[in-house]
Design a protein around this motif. Sequence first.
Motif, PDB file in Angstrom:
ATOM      1  N   GLU A  87       0.834  -1.194   0.000  1.00 46.83           N
ATOM      2  CA  GLU A  87       0.000   0.000   0.000  1.00 46.83           C
ATOM      3  C   GLU A  87       0.872   1.248   0.000  1.00 46.83           C
ATOM      4  OE1 GLU A  87      -4.074   0.486   2.091  1.00 46.83           O
ATOM      5  OE2 GLU A  87      -2.609   1.411   3.437  1.00 46.83           O
ATOM      6  N   MET A  88       0.478   2.217  -0.835  1.00 47.55           N
ATOM      7  CA  MET A  88       1.206   3.475  -0.953  1.00 47.55           C
ATOM      8  C   MET A  88       0.208   4.632  -0.925  1.00 47.55           C
ATOM      9  SD  MET A  88       3.578   2.393  -4.212  1.00 47.55           S
ATOM     10  CE  MET A  88       2.110   1.860  -5.091  1.00 47.55           C
ATOM     11  N   LYS A  89       0.733   5.814  -0.676  1.00 50.87           N
ATOM     12  CA  LYS A  89      -0.070   7.031  -0.778  1.00 50.87           C
ATOM     13  C   LYS A  89       0.124   7.625  -2.170  1.00 50.87           C
ATOM     14  CE  LYS A  89      -0.007   8.353   4.119  1.00 50.87           C
ATOM     15  NZ  LYS A  89       0.353   9.422   5.087  1.00 50.87           N
ATOM     16  N   LEU A  90      -0.983   7.827  -2.875  1.00 51.80           N
ATOM     17  CA  LEU A  90      -0.953   8.451  -4.194  1.00 51.80           C
ATOM     18  C   LEU A  90      -1.514   9.858  -4.084  1.00 51.80           C
ATOM     19  CD1 LEU A  90      -0.867   8.497  -7.359  1.00 51.80           C
ATOM     20  CD2 LEU A  90      -3.190   7.522  -7.284  1.00 51.80           C
ATOM     21  N   SER A  91      -0.755  10.836  -4.548  1.00 54.77           N
ATOM     22  CA  SER A  91      -1.225  12.220  -4.533  1.00 54.77           C
ATOM     23  C   SER A  91      -0.810  12.907  -5.831  1.00 54.77           C
ATOM     24  CB  SER A  91      -0.673  12.983  -3.322  1.00 54.77           C
ATOM     25  OG  SER A  91       0.739  12.929  -3.286  1.00 54.77           O
ATOM     26  N   LYS A  98      -4.397  16.089  -0.347  1.00 58.45           N
ATOM     27  CA  LYS A  98      -5.186  14.872  -0.238  1.00 58.45           C
ATOM     28  C   LYS A  98      -4.455  13.711  -0.899  1.00 58.45           C
ATOM     29  CE  LYS A  98      -9.486  17.527  -0.366  1.00 58.45           C
ATOM     30  NZ  LYS A  98      -8.842  18.843  -0.612  1.00 58.45           N
ATOM     31  N   TYR A  99      -4.807  12.492  -0.481  1.00 62.79           N
ATOM     32  CA  TYR A  99      -4.149  11.325  -1.055  1.00 62.79           C
ATOM     33  C   TYR A  99      -5.097  10.131  -1.050  1.00 62.79           C
ATOM     34  CZ  TYR A  99      -3.607   9.596   3.736  1.00 62.79           C
ATOM     35  OH  TYR A  99      -3.851   9.153   5.007  1.00 62.79           O
ATOM     36  N   TYR A 100      -4.799   9.174  -1.931  1.00 58.99           N
ATOM     37  CA  TYR A 100      -5.467   7.877  -1.953  1.00 58.99           C
ATOM     38  C   TYR A 100      -4.500   6.829  -1.413  1.00 58.99           C
ATOM     39  CZ  TYR A 100      -8.721   9.927  -5.402  1.00 58.99           C
ATOM     40  OH  TYR A 100      -9.633  10.715  -6.054  1.00 58.99           O
ATOM     41  N   ARG A 101      -5.043   5.761  -0.847  1.00 57.74           N
ATOM     42  CA  ARG A 101      -4.238   4.592  -0.501  1.00 57.74           C
ATOM     43  C   ARG A 101      -4.386   3.582  -1.632  1.00 57.74           C
ATOM     44  NH1 ARG A 101      -2.301   4.729   4.575  1.00 57.74           N
ATOM     45  NH2 ARG A 101      -3.285   6.115   6.095  1.00 57.74           N
ATOM     46  N   VAL A 102      -3.298   3.282  -2.316  1.00 58.90           N
ATOM     47  CA  VAL A 102      -3.362   2.465  -3.521  1.00 58.90           C
ATOM     48  C   VAL A 102      -2.344   1.328  -3.462  1.00 58.90           C
ATOM     49  CG1 VAL A 102      -4.129   4.416  -4.933  1.00 58.90           C
ATOM     50  CG2 VAL A 102      -1.688   3.875  -4.792  1.00 58.90           C
TER      51      VAL A 102
END
Length: 263
Positions: A87-91, A98-102
Amino acid sequence: MIFLDGIPISKWGLQIQQEHDHPAVPELRRKAMIIPGMDGEWDFGSESGPKPFNFPLGFIEYDKNEKQRRINEFVAFLLDPYGRPREMKLSFDYEQDKYYRVKIANGFTPRRIHGFAFFDLPLIASKPRKNFMVPSDEIVMESDIPILSDLLWDTGFSDRKITSPQSFEIINNGTVVILFSFQMEGSGDNVSFSANGKTMTFKNFANKSLEITDNYVVKVNGISDLTISNGIFLELLPGTNQITVSGSNLNLTISESLTYQYV
């Protein structure tokens, strides 16, 4: 520009094509039933599915050995030590707060031509909501938060002392409902928290530390223990929410920690 765990992809020499997909709405799972003799269908509503991303990336490298080394380095970043997607933070540079967990969704095959390598990077956010860059208890005037962030600074309480029944307001700066997550230390009998039509109650406790997280976990002195509560978790609607605390022999210190979420 996209960032993975806060690292710009240019670290690996990668560039994203100016035209790329950033879905505004996640996949929707419609629940409907066709009833013979009835026009149309019976709509049971919809649920949000995951949010997929697909980024066309490429880099310039004429040395074939160096080209492979850079690909290997990037792939190693995407996987954990066991070779599984991590899992990584995508921004994005146009929404840095803000970021997504992807995770990587599928494999990809670089297309190699002389001096260049191209590939499409498939990512998937199993939980499709965007998260604010820091939890609410870290939002202070000295925070390194982009000035364009649309939030109110006075969002709730921190280290609030509760010695008698009372009500107070908590602000959810996001655009979707989130769980009320907070920490509570001290003692109390028949302690309850109420908000938006729900009530969370706790058994009598003395000199304990309780943590209620945003993933439906209750910890007592650091150990998961749902039996101390009735198992009902409070929800915070976007905007202002009123929290009511009741009970007897109250000697509590409470601090909230909210992760604002956005569509």
